[in-house]
Design an enzyme around this catalytic site. Structure first.
Site, PDB file in Angstrom:
ATOM      1  CG  ASP A  94      62.787  42.907  40.566  1.00 52.49           C
ATOM      2  OD1 ASP A  94      63.429  42.403  39.614  1.00 52.49           O
ATOM      3  OD2 ASP A  94      62.400  42.241  41.538  1.00 52.49           O
ATOM      4  CG  ASP A 269      55.481  44.734  42.907  1.00 52.83           C
ATOM      5  OD1 ASP A 269      55.958  43.647  43.300  1.00 52.83           O
ATOM      6  OD2 ASP A 269      55.981  45.837  43.206  1.00 52.83           O
ATOM      7  CB  CYS A 307      33.537  37.338  41.335  1.00 52.86           C
ATOM      8  SG  CYS A 307      35.175  37.359  40.531  1.00 52.86           S
ATOM      9  CB  CYS A 309      37.113  36.003  37.778  1.00 55.82           C
ATOM     10  SG  CYS A 309      36.855  34.532  38.788  1.00 55.82           S
ATOM     11  CB  CYS A 312      33.206  33.746  40.039  1.00 56.22           C
ATOM     12  SG  CYS A 312      34.282  33.764  41.485  1.00 56.22           S
ATOM     13  CG  HIS A 338      38.445  34.565  42.791  1.00 54.87           C
ATOM     14  ND1 HIS A 338      37.241  35.164  42.476  1.00 54.87           N
ATOM     15  CD2 HIS A 338      38.705  34.903  44.081  1.00 54.87           C
ATOM     16  CE1 HIS A 338      36.789  35.821  43.539  1.00 54.87           C
ATOM     17  NE2 HIS A 338      37.660  35.685  44.525  1.00 54.87           N
TER      18      HIS A 338
HETATM   19 ZN   LIG Z   1      35.959  35.202  40.810  1.00 54.77          ZN
END
Ligand SMILES: [Zn+2]
Length: 393
Positions: A94, A269, A307, A309, A312, A338
């Site tokens: 930015d 963002d 999930c 990720c 998880c 996560h």
């Molecule tokens: Zn997750």
């Protein structure tokens, strides 16, 4: 690789949603996209390897913070932000304008630029449209933004008009100044106009006609009610060029992403997903949960069933709850991973929905299922974070 290109892959016939592809010198971005924010050239508590693993395609870094510390000249000595922080994917910086207006002390705006005192040590600093182009060339991001004036909320129409007109003149100066720097960098324009629909449209048309390959929408999510933010976007989007990517600056809760996409936005963002994670707020398809609450104490399953990720896949909600309650370092990493993965999966699902013609159905189902944090809760959090922000972000 071409320095910058944007193609539209599909458009929703019932809304303004579109799926696109952005090409940059450091790789390709599939839109709609969420961009994790690395204020200090790091997405807090998450390594670049982990960012890649969660599917981040582009990250954002803050010019204001980096010019003050460690300084853009030093980063340039290391070959720019990409090699300094070991992130080889697309990056956006930015202009520093927003932080000058929200963090800088004793700022003084003139036609030339803005003078302010560093929030770190009170030293006097100046930013002009030209110096910002030099600083961002030293930082070396793929997409850069010009100095603008963000008026905040509330503001009068006259204040908004004056700030918008200065922003427009500064945009033209930034375009001229950029020519002496790095041609591989792409400069977006920033649409302003406060909370006046006509000014917003005027700004979108003015900047849309200038040779900016993309446009950011600035000055929203600065304390106004959400309904007003969406109203401004509804006024702005039809005045934007169809074939340029659109970035909604500083906006990015899960529900913002889903609604913003329908109003024609391609890039988002926000520090929110990582910031709320550090405070114990984790996203699920039903809304944000506080991992510190007692109901997770004995939960053997993951934070979010299904999930994919790292957190998880490997840890029970009970363990993450324990780490959060004891304020262990590992919690900040697992929680942030996560939430970033949640945002990126959401962006990918939105893209799939647009490509298959199912965006309106996806949006309606998501919003029916997902309970956002109430405006009251958001306002209280915003005040708390504002007070702590100068030190931490
Ligand atoms: Zn997750």
């Amino acid at each position: 690789m071409a320095s910058f290109a944007f193609t539209i892959d599909a458009e929703c016939p019932e809304s303004w949603a579109r799926a696109g592809t952005i090409t940059t010198p450091h790789g390709v971005i599939h839109t709609p996209i969420f961009m994790p924010v690395g204020t200090q050239a790091t997405v807090k508590s998450v390594s670049p390897e982990e960012l890649r693993a969660v599917g981040a395609e582009i990250i954002l870094a803050n010019t204001y913070h980096l010019m003050l510390r460690p300084g853009s000249e030093l980063i340039a000595e290391f070959g720019g932000l990409h090699s300094f922080m070991h992130w080889d994917g697309p990056m956006l910086t930015d202009s520093g304008g927003f932080q000058v207006f929200s963090l800088g002390h004793l700022r003084k705006v003139s036609e030339e630029g803005v003078a302010f005192k560093s929030h770190l040590d009170g030293s006097p600093r100046t930013l002009t449209p030209e110096s910002v182009m030099r600083i961002e060339a030293e930082l070396g991001a793929d997409i850069i933004l010009p100095l603008d004036i963000c008026v905040g909320y509330p503001c009068t129409t006259e204040q908004a008009r004056a700030a918008m007109e200065t922003t427009h003149r500064w945009a033209e100066r930034a375009l001229a100044a950029k020519q002496q720097y790095r041609p591989e960098q792409t400069l977006f324009g920033i649409v302003q106009g406060g909370f006046d629909a006509e000014l917003r449209q005027q700004s979108a048309r003015f900047l849309g006609d200038l040779p900016f390959p993309g446009l950011s929408i600035g000055g929203l999510s600065v304390g106004e009610p959400k309904a007003m933010m969406w109203e401004m976007l509804r006024a702005t989007t039809p005045a934007l060029p169809r074939l340029k990517p659109r970035h909604l600056l500083g906006v990015g809760s899960p529900e913002d992403l889903v609604i913003g996409v329908g109003l024609g936005m391609d890039m988002f963002d926000c520090v929110l997903p990582t910031r709320v994670a550090r405070h114990g707020g984790l996203f699920t398809p039903h809304g944000r949960v506080s991992i510190k609450t007692a109901r997770f104490r004995t939960e053997k399953g993951p934070i979010e069933e299904g999930c994919d990720c790292y957190t998880c896949r490997n840890y029970s909600a009970a363990y993450v709850h324990h780490l959060a309650r004891t304020e262990e370092q590992l919690y900040y990493r697992l929680g942030s991973i996560h939430n970033i993965r949640f945002m990126l999966r959401l962006a990918r699902s939105l893209r799939e929905a647009i490509l298959t013609g199912n965006y309106p159905q996806f949006r309606d189902e998501f919003l029916a299922r997902y309970t956002p944090a109430s405006e009251q809760v958001r306002d209280a959090q915003r005040e708390k974070w504002k007070a702590a922000r100068a030190q931490r972000d």
